[in-house]
Design a protein around this motif. Structure first.
Motif, PDB file in Angstrom:
ATOM      1  N   LYS A 248      41.289 -11.552 -10.123  1.00 22.80           N
ATOM      2  CA  LYS A 248      40.595 -12.228  -9.966  1.00 22.80           C
ATOM      3  C   LYS A 248      40.371 -13.251 -10.551  1.00 22.80           C
ATOM      4  O   LYS A 248      39.470 -14.401 -10.463  1.00 22.80           O
ATOM      5  CB  LYS A 248      39.061 -11.949 -11.281  1.00 22.80           C
ATOM      6  CG  LYS A 248      38.307 -10.929 -11.207  1.00 22.80           C
ATOM      7  CD  LYS A 248      36.978 -11.159 -12.194  1.00 22.80           C
ATOM      8  CE  LYS A 248      36.234 -11.908 -12.367  1.00 22.80           C
ATOM      9  NZ  LYS A 248      34.688 -11.837 -12.660  1.00 22.80           N
TER      10      LYS A 248
ATOM     11  N   HIS B 241      29.906 -22.273 -14.303  1.00 25.44           N
ATOM     12  CA  HIS B 241      30.741 -20.880 -14.463  1.00 25.44           C
ATOM     13  C   HIS B 241      29.759 -20.454 -13.209  1.00 25.44           C
ATOM     14  O   HIS B 241      28.103 -21.168 -12.544  1.00 25.44           O
ATOM     15  CB  HIS B 241      29.967 -19.960 -15.564  1.00 25.44           C
ATOM     16  CG  HIS B 241      31.053 -18.490 -15.305  1.00 25.44           C
ATOM     17  ND1 HIS B 241      32.117 -18.672 -15.976  1.00 25.44           N
ATOM     18  CD2 HIS B 241      30.696 -17.485 -15.317  1.00 25.44           C
ATOM     19  CE1 HIS B 241      32.793 -17.169 -15.669  1.00 25.44           C
ATOM     20  NE2 HIS B 241      31.543 -16.731 -15.494  1.00 25.44           N
TER      21      HIS B 241
ATOM     22  N   SER C 177      31.892  -8.528 -12.951  1.00 24.99           N
ATOM     23  CA  SER C 177      32.027  -9.255 -11.514  1.00 24.99           C
ATOM     24  C   SER C 177      32.305  -8.808 -11.058  1.00 24.99           C
ATOM     25  O   SER C 177      33.776  -9.783 -10.850  1.00 24.99           O
ATOM     26  CB  SER C 177      30.711  -9.710 -12.088  1.00 24.99           C
ATOM     27  OG  SER C 177      31.028 -11.779 -12.589  1.00 24.99           O
TER      28      SER C 177
ATOM     29  N   ASN D 219      33.811 -10.783  -8.667  1.00 27.93           N
ATOM     30  CA  ASN D 219      34.175 -12.280  -7.516  1.00 27.93           C
ATOM     31  C   ASN D 219      35.265 -12.958  -8.135  1.00 27.93           C
ATOM     32  O   ASN D 219      35.881 -12.245  -9.714  1.00 27.93           O
ATOM     33  CB  ASN D 219      33.009 -13.150  -8.469  1.00 27.93           C
ATOM     34  CG  ASN D 219      33.333 -13.219  -9.778  1.00 27.93           C
ATOM     35  OD1 ASN D 219      31.945 -12.199 -10.251  1.00 27.93           O
ATOM     36  ND2 ASN D 219      32.745 -14.388  -9.587  1.00 27.93           N
TER      37      ASN D 219
HETATM   38 MG    MG Z   1      31.430 -12.723 -14.293  1.00 24.37          MG
END
Ligand code: MG
Ligand code: TXA
Length: 337
Positions: free
Chosen positions: A49, A222, A136, A138
């Motif tokens: 990530k 974010h 998550s 991403n």
């Molecule tokens: Mg996240």
């Protein structure tokens, strides 16, 4: 060859046991999962990530009864909320059990726990029979993935296996409630609202203050697209599009039809209701990012409580997109009505 989902889940559980990374769908967004009791596997999540190691991960469980293994001094409120909202899009932050890895909690004395409701996530958790640490799926700071293709686009070869469960129903990340410090505090708004949490607990729930957020989802910048993004009140949209179009092609995410004379190069219409809007939001931002335009203008959403979580994500997307450095910084959320 099409492999049936049952066989993919058996394989995914094997990959997790072997210390691999499995991306899987949840009802909120896709998660990038690893065995929460394997420090090396958890370490790989941070590498793939590009996420700072101090940022804690949520551990996903098959059943609420399993929180005993991961948390200590569990308050009644946690049991009440779990009974009401799990499986579902709510993460509870509790005091961690002694055996929980520092790699999972970022060294904090608390742990985020969630029982997701998506059938594929449930089947994976049942087959794996342990906690799955999953942020998550991403790259750090970017828009969460709500389809399996988004995961592949974002993380590519970094993931050993991607389970495709279709588009996520909710579309934005879970509501996070901190129960580790006494009075419950909302760390991240989501589709389970402050009002629903308060009603379940028969007590008010505070929003986290502006000071030192512990969740990167709580950082001002974010969930950001690549292009500069601005929130613009509907009343100003036409004029701002005209002005911005002089600098380059403009993409618009609106909740109403394109006016006949609009100068926008791309006009996308989002659903008029908050759940529908949330469901489409990240896919829309990804699409607009690739539209060939040079900036994205988003019609500011209503400021009513049902839009709180969407408003939160859009505001952070503005902060993270670099738009504050652009000449149009004066078109900020503060102007929104
Ligand atoms: Mg996240
Ligand atoms: O919907 C979701 O929550 C998705 C799906 C995959 O479950 N997960 C997700 O994970 O959004 P992530 O890591 O992208 O965001 C989780 C947030 C982070 O901001 C993290 O800092 C916070 O939860 N968090 C996790 N454990 C925490 C803790 N012990 N204390 C405070 N915040 C915590």
């Amino acid at each position: 060859m099409i492999v049936p989902m049952e066989a993919q889940i058996v394989e995914a559980a094997r990959v997790l046991r072997a210390g691999g990374l499995v991306a899987f769908p949840t009802e909120t967004v896709y998660g990038l999962g690893a065995d929460a009791s394997n420090a090396n596997a958890v370490g790989r999540i941070f590498a793939v990530k590009g996420r700072p190691a101090s940022h804690p991960l949520i551990v996903h469980l098959h059943h609420a009864a399993q929180i005993q293994h991961w948390a200590r001094e569990i308050p009644d409120a946690a049991h009440e909320l779990a009974a009401r909202f799990w499986p579902g899009p709510l993460t509870l932050v509790l005091k961690r059990a002694p055996a929980v890895l520092d790699a999972v909690t970022g060294g904090q004395d608390s742990i985020g726990l969630r029982v997701p409701s998506h059938a594929v996530a449930q089947a994976l958790l049942r087959a794996f029979d342990g906690g799955i640490a999953a942020p998550s799926a991403n790259r750090f700071g970017r828009v969460s993935a709500t389809t399996a293709q988004h995961v592949r686009d974002e993380l590519g070869e970094g993931v050993d296996l991607v389970l495709d469960g279709g588009a996520c129903a909710v579309g934005i990340e879970s509501t996070i409630l901190d129960l580790s410090t006494g009075a419950p505090v909302l760390l991240r708004p989501g589709c389970i609202t402050l009002e629903e949490l308060s009603a379940c607990l028969h007590a008010p729930v505070a929003r986290s203050g502006a000071g030192a957020p512990r969740a990167p989802g709580g950082l001002p910048a974010h969930y950001a697209p690549q292009l500069p993004l601005y929130l613009v009140p509907r009343s100003a949209l036409d004029a701002v599009v005209r002005e911005e179009a002089m600098r380059g092609p403009v993409a618009v995410l609106a909740r109403h039809a394109r006016p006949a004379a609009s100068a926008a190069a791309v006009w996308m219409i989002a659903p008029p209701d908050a759940p529908g809007y949330a469901h489409h939001l990240y896919a829309a931002l990804r699409q607009l990012d690739r539209s060939g335009c040079t900036r994205i203008l988003v019609e500011a959403p209503p400021e009513t409580p049902d839009w709180f979580a969407v408003q939160d994500r859009l505001t952070r997307a503005v902060a993270g997109s670099g738009s504050a450095q652009q000449p149009s910084a004066r078109i900020g959320v503060a102007d929104a009505t």
